[in-house]
Design a protein around this motif. Structure first.
Motif, PDB file in Angstrom:
ATOM      1  N   VAL A 192      19.952  73.571  13.502  1.00 10.42           N
ATOM      2  CA  VAL A 192      18.881  72.957  12.942  1.00 10.42           C
ATOM      3  C   VAL A 192      17.747  73.638  13.472  1.00 10.42           C
ATOM      4  CG1 VAL A 192      18.716  71.320  15.224  1.00 10.42           C
ATOM      5  CG2 VAL A 192      17.473  70.765  12.956  1.00 10.42           C
ATOM      6  N   GLN A 193      16.729  73.801  12.357  1.00  7.79           N
ATOM      7  CA  GLN A 193      15.310  74.584  12.789  1.00  7.79           C
ATOM      8  C   GLN A 193      14.135  73.716  13.082  1.00  7.79           C
ATOM      9  OE1 GLN A 193      17.364  75.700   9.845  1.00  7.79           O
ATOM     10  NE2 GLN A 193      18.519  76.767  11.187  1.00  7.79           N
ATOM     11  N   LEU A 194      13.560  73.815  14.083  1.00  5.24           N
ATOM     12  CA  LEU A 194      12.343  72.865  14.536  1.00  5.24           C
ATOM     13  C   LEU A 194      11.068  73.571  14.372  1.00  5.24           C
ATOM     14  CD1 LEU A 194      14.019  71.233  17.374  1.00  5.24           C
ATOM     15  CD2 LEU A 194      14.063  70.512  15.155  1.00  5.24           C
ATOM     16  N   GLN A 195      10.312  72.919  13.699  1.00  8.80           N
ATOM     17  CA  GLN A 195       8.895  73.470  13.471  1.00  8.80           C
ATOM     18  C   GLN A 195       7.930  72.506  14.116  1.00  8.80           C
ATOM     19  OE1 GLN A 195       7.779  76.279  12.088  1.00  8.80           O
ATOM     20  NE2 GLN A 195       5.741  75.996  12.597  1.00  8.80           N
TER      21      GLN A 195
ATOM     22  N   CYS B 157       7.030  67.295  14.576  1.00  7.95           N
ATOM     23  CA  CYS B 157       8.150  68.080  14.462  1.00  7.95           C
ATOM     24  C   CYS B 157       9.066  67.981  13.532  1.00  7.95           C
ATOM     25  CB  CYS B 157       8.904  68.094  15.911  1.00  7.95           C
ATOM     26  SG  CYS B 157      10.278  69.234  16.121  1.00  7.95           S
TER      27      CYS B 157
ATOM     28  N   ALA C 242      12.207  69.218  10.891  1.00  7.55           N
ATOM     29  CA  ALA C 242      13.620  69.610  11.161  1.00  7.55           C
ATOM     30  C   ALA C 242      14.180  70.097   9.957  1.00  7.55           C
ATOM     31  CB  ALA C 242      14.432  68.718  12.000  1.00  7.55           C
ATOM     32  N   SER C 243      14.872  71.199   9.747  1.00  7.53           N
ATOM     33  CA  SER C 243      15.582  71.339   8.535  1.00  7.53           C
ATOM     34  C   SER C 243      16.954  72.024   9.288  1.00  7.53           C
ATOM     35  CB  SER C 243      14.883  72.627   7.930  1.00  7.53           C
ATOM     36  OG  SER C 243      14.797  73.850   8.757  1.00  7.53           O
ATOM     37  N   GLY C 244      17.750  71.944   8.040  1.00  6.31           N
ATOM     38  CA  GLY C 244      19.328  72.422   8.523  1.00  6.31           C
ATOM     39  C   GLY C 244      20.219  71.328   8.453  1.00  6.31           C
TER      40      GLY C 244
ATOM     41  N   TYR D  13      18.496  72.888  20.992  1.00  8.65           N
ATOM     42  CA  TYR D  13      17.540  73.609  19.919  1.00  8.65           C
ATOM     43  C   TYR D  13      16.285  73.425  20.209  1.00  8.65           C
ATOM     44  CZ  TYR D  13      21.945  73.607  17.144  1.00  8.65           C
ATOM     45  OH  TYR D  13      23.211  73.687  16.812  1.00  8.65           O
ATOM     46  N   TRP D  14      15.419  74.300  20.028  1.00  9.38           N
ATOM     47  CA  TRP D  14      14.180  74.364  20.227  1.00  9.38           C
ATOM     48  C   TRP D  14      13.076  74.775  19.313  1.00  9.38           C
ATOM     49  CZ3 TRP D  14      12.333  72.361  25.064  1.00  9.38           C
ATOM     50  CH2 TRP D  14      13.351  72.184  26.154  1.00  9.38           C
ATOM     51  N   GLY D  15      11.942  74.137  19.094  1.00  5.71           N
ATOM     52  CA  GLY D  15      11.037  74.570  18.149  1.00  5.71           C
ATOM     53  C   GLY D  15      10.069  75.469  18.917  1.00  5.71           C
ATOM     54  N   GLN D  16       9.284  76.196  18.265  1.00  5.03           N
ATOM     55  CA  GLN D  16       8.158  76.922  18.946  1.00  5.03           C
ATOM     56  C   GLN D  16       6.843  76.019  19.529  1.00  5.03           C
ATOM     57  OE1 GLN D  16       7.539  75.850  15.790  1.00  5.03           O
ATOM     58  NE2 GLN D  16       5.310  75.618  15.611  1.00  5.03           N
TER      59      GLN D  16
END
Length: 123
Positions: A1-4, A21, A23-25, A112-115
């Protein structure tokens, strides 16, 4: 998963901010979501966590009663509403995701971590 993560900024003490935040994926609802923060010269610390469907939450003692974590699984987004902000809340805020709702205060348990998004609270 991608986090923004987004929503950080400069605010005066006593003010409010809401972090988001996205999430995608893989399926967002299969993840426990959390927020952490890291102040300059300090280690990353736990802020808040929310379970898969939002029925369970927990907070660091330093933010209890001031911050609220929530999530919208239809929008694949987790939020952190921050009220009554203090200068000591100044930090880079990170969202994170993991599979299990346990030992969530430990940074190493999160997959998983976002920026980060920077929150600066002026006195």
């Amino acid at each position: 998963v991608q986090l923004q993560a987004s929503g950080g900024g400069l605010v005066q003490a006593g003010g409010s901010l809401r972090l988001s935040c996205a999430a995608s994926g893989r399926t967002f609802s299969s993840y426990v979501m959390g927020w952490f923060r890291q102040a300059p010269g300090k280690e990353r610390e736990f802020v808040a966590v929310i379970s898969w469907n939002g029925d369970s939450t927990d907070y660091a003692n330093s933010v209890k009663g001031r911050f609220t974590i929530s999530r919208d699984n239809a929008k694949n987004t987790v939020y952190l509403q921050m009220n009554s902000l203090k200068p000591e809340d100044t930090a880079l805020y990170y969202c994170a995701a993991e599979t299990f709702y346990r030992d969530y205060e430990r940074v190493m348990n999160w997959d998983y971590w976002g920026q980060g998004t920077l929150v600066t609270v002026s006195s």
